[in-house]
Every structure is written in C-alpha cells, then in structure tokens.
Write a protein that holds these residues in place. Structure first.
Motif, PDB file in Angstrom:
ATOM      1  N   HIS A   1       0.871  -1.184   0.000  1.00 25.50           N
ATOM      2  CA  HIS A   1       0.000   0.000   0.000  1.00 25.50           C
ATOM      3  C   HIS A   1       0.903   1.228   0.000  1.00 25.50           C
ATOM      4  O   HIS A   1       1.743   1.391   0.896  1.00 25.50           O
ATOM      5  CB  HIS A   1      -0.898  -0.027   1.236  1.00 25.50           C
ATOM      6  CG  HIS A   1      -1.866   1.098   1.312  1.00 25.50           C
ATOM      7  ND1 HIS A   1      -2.584   1.364   2.447  1.00 25.50           N
ATOM      8  CD2 HIS A   1      -2.257   2.038   0.419  1.00 25.50           C
ATOM      9  CE1 HIS A   1      -3.358   2.414   2.248  1.00 25.50           C
ATOM     10  NE2 HIS A   1      -3.177   2.834   1.019  1.00 25.50           N
TER      11      HIS A   1
ATOM     12  N   ARG B   1       1.230   5.565  -0.409  1.00 22.62           N
ATOM     13  CA  ARG B   1       0.648   6.911  -0.422  1.00 22.62           C
ATOM     14  C   ARG B   1       1.693   7.830  -1.044  1.00 22.62           C
ATOM     15  O   ARG B   1       2.873   7.754  -0.704  1.00 22.62           O
ATOM     16  CB  ARG B   1       0.323   7.394   0.989  1.00 22.62           C
ATOM     17  CG  ARG B   1      -0.873   6.688   1.586  1.00 22.62           C
ATOM     18  CD  ARG B   1      -1.430   7.495   2.747  1.00 22.62           C
ATOM     19  NE  ARG B   1      -2.446   6.779   3.457  1.00 22.62           N
ATOM     20  CZ  ARG B   1      -3.748   6.843   3.178  1.00 22.62           C
ATOM     21  NH1 ARG B   1      -4.161   7.599   2.188  1.00 22.62           N
ATOM     22  NH2 ARG B   1      -4.625   6.164   3.873  1.00 22.62           N
TER      23      ARG B   1
ATOM     24  N   ARG C   1     -12.184   5.897  -1.171  1.00 20.02           N
ATOM     25  CA  ARG C   1     -12.238   4.935  -0.074  1.00 20.02           C
ATOM     26  C   ARG C   1     -13.692   4.696   0.286  1.00 20.02           C
ATOM     27  O   ARG C   1     -14.440   5.642   0.479  1.00 20.02           O
ATOM     28  CB  ARG C   1     -11.497   5.474   1.139  1.00 20.02           C
ATOM     29  CG  ARG C   1     -10.023   5.584   0.893  1.00 20.02           C
ATOM     30  CD  ARG C   1      -9.276   5.710   2.216  1.00 20.02           C
ATOM     31  NE  ARG C   1      -8.018   5.013   2.063  1.00 20.02           N
ATOM     32  CZ  ARG C   1      -7.842   3.714   2.248  1.00 20.02           C
ATOM     33  NH1 ARG C   1      -8.820   2.963   2.648  1.00 20.02           N
ATOM     34  NH2 ARG C   1      -6.676   3.158   2.075  1.00 20.02           N
TER      35      ARG C   1
ATOM     36  N   ASP D   1     -13.016   2.971   5.742  1.00 14.38           N
ATOM     37  CA  ASP D   1     -11.694   3.393   6.204  1.00 14.38           C
ATOM     38  C   ASP D   1     -11.677   3.438   7.722  1.00 14.38           C
ATOM     39  O   ASP D   1     -11.792   4.487   8.332  1.00 14.38           O
ATOM     40  CB  ASP D   1     -11.346   4.761   5.619  1.00 14.38           C
ATOM     41  CG  ASP D   1      -9.875   5.094   5.747  1.00 14.38           C
ATOM     42  OD1 ASP D   1      -9.078   4.192   6.051  1.00 14.38           O
ATOM     43  OD2 ASP D   1      -9.509   6.268   5.542  1.00 14.38           O
TER      44      ASP D   1
END
Length: 180
Positions: free
Chosen positions: A107, A109, A140, A143
């Motif tokens: 993942h 960002r 999303r 979350d």
C-alpha cells in the motif's frame, strides 16, 4: 489475551479519541475512572494496546494519491527480503505477503500519480521482483482507523438475521429436519 466486552468498549473509546479522560471513557462504558485506568494499564501490559498516536489526514500532508501494488517475486523469495526492500520506501504505509498469484501486496501513499510511478519503479528494480501490478485508489469506501475493532466478533458470528432479499437465514432455531 482474551478481551471481554468492557475491554473492547474501552479500546473502541480510545480509538475514537485517545485524549479522552478515564472518567469520560468510564461514563461511556459504565465504569469508574479508576476501573478504566486499571483495565487500560492491564491492556497495555498485555500488549493489546501498543501505544497512542495522532491520526493525521494524509491529504493535509500532501499525500493525495494512493495505490496498491502487487509484487510478483522470483523463486522462493523470503518475506524478510521483501520487508527489507519495501521498508526503504517511505511512501509504503503497509505491506503483506498474500495468497494467490502475487507474493506481496504493498500500500503506497504519494503526492501524485507520477510519484506513485517512481515508487513502483524503485520496487520493480529490486533483484527478486519479476513484475508488478498496480491499482490506483479512486475513493475509499470503508476506512476504519488503525486498531478499530469491527462490530462482528468471532463469538457473535457474521451471518445476518436475514438475507438481502428478505428471507431468513437458517440457523439451529428454525431448522426443520426432513426424512427419518
């Protein structure tokens, strides 16, 4: 350590706002402040609560783009080798080995798509990476904050009382035996 309902309620309160006083949490879970403190101390000592931190919106720091990248590795690449490689990238916020065709899911960002691309290029340059497959997050849908406890617990079961089409889900109470 097995958590009872009060432990779970205290943890949920702390996940919602770890800056609450023990008295405020106690009002929420129907315990005294001292009883909440004793339970929090026990949960920390047992390792169920690992710490307290601030949750910051990634967008506030300029991290407006996120992606999930599947890593396909050669041979029998050790998870520890994958962990060392992805740990070099500050943009990696989570990584796990997974079942299926890919060996790991990462993942990321980043500030924008070009930034994601540069991170993927660094990951793909690792000697053990054969190929990558990536997906950019559009929005999303769920979350939960880190440490949040879902409402469904192992003891409560995950089956709903009725199915989405309005019928009842069979269980031991309404099961009819057919035949002899």
């Amino acid at each position: 350590m097995e958590l009872d309902r009060l432990d779970r309620d205290i943890i949920a309160a702390l996940v919602d706002d770890a800056r609450q006083t023990y008295a405020e949490i106690g009002q929420r879970v129907a315990l005294s402040a001292s009883a909440v403190k004793r339970r929090v101390d026990r949960l920390r000592d047992a390792g169920a609560i690992t710490g307290f931190s601030a949750r910051v919106a990634p967008q506030a720091l300029g991290w407006t783009t996120e992606a999930y990248v599947e890593l396909f590795c050669q041979g029998k690449t050790k998870p520890s080798d994958i962990a060392l490689a992805v740990a070099k990238c500050p943009e990696v916020v989570a990584a796990a080995t997974i079942t299926g065709e890919a060996d790991a899911l990462v993942h990321i960002r980043a500030t924008d798509v070009r930034h994601v691309e540069r991170v993927i290029e660094r990951l793909a340059a690792e000697a053990f990476v054969v190929r990558t497959k990536s997906s950019i997050v559009l929005s999303r849908l769920v979350d939960l904050p880190p440490g949040a406890i879902p409402e469904v617990t192992p003891t409560s079961g995950a089956l709903p009382e009725s199915d989405p089409f309005g019928g009842s889900v069979p269980d031991e109470r309404n099961r009819t035996q057919v035949g002899g």
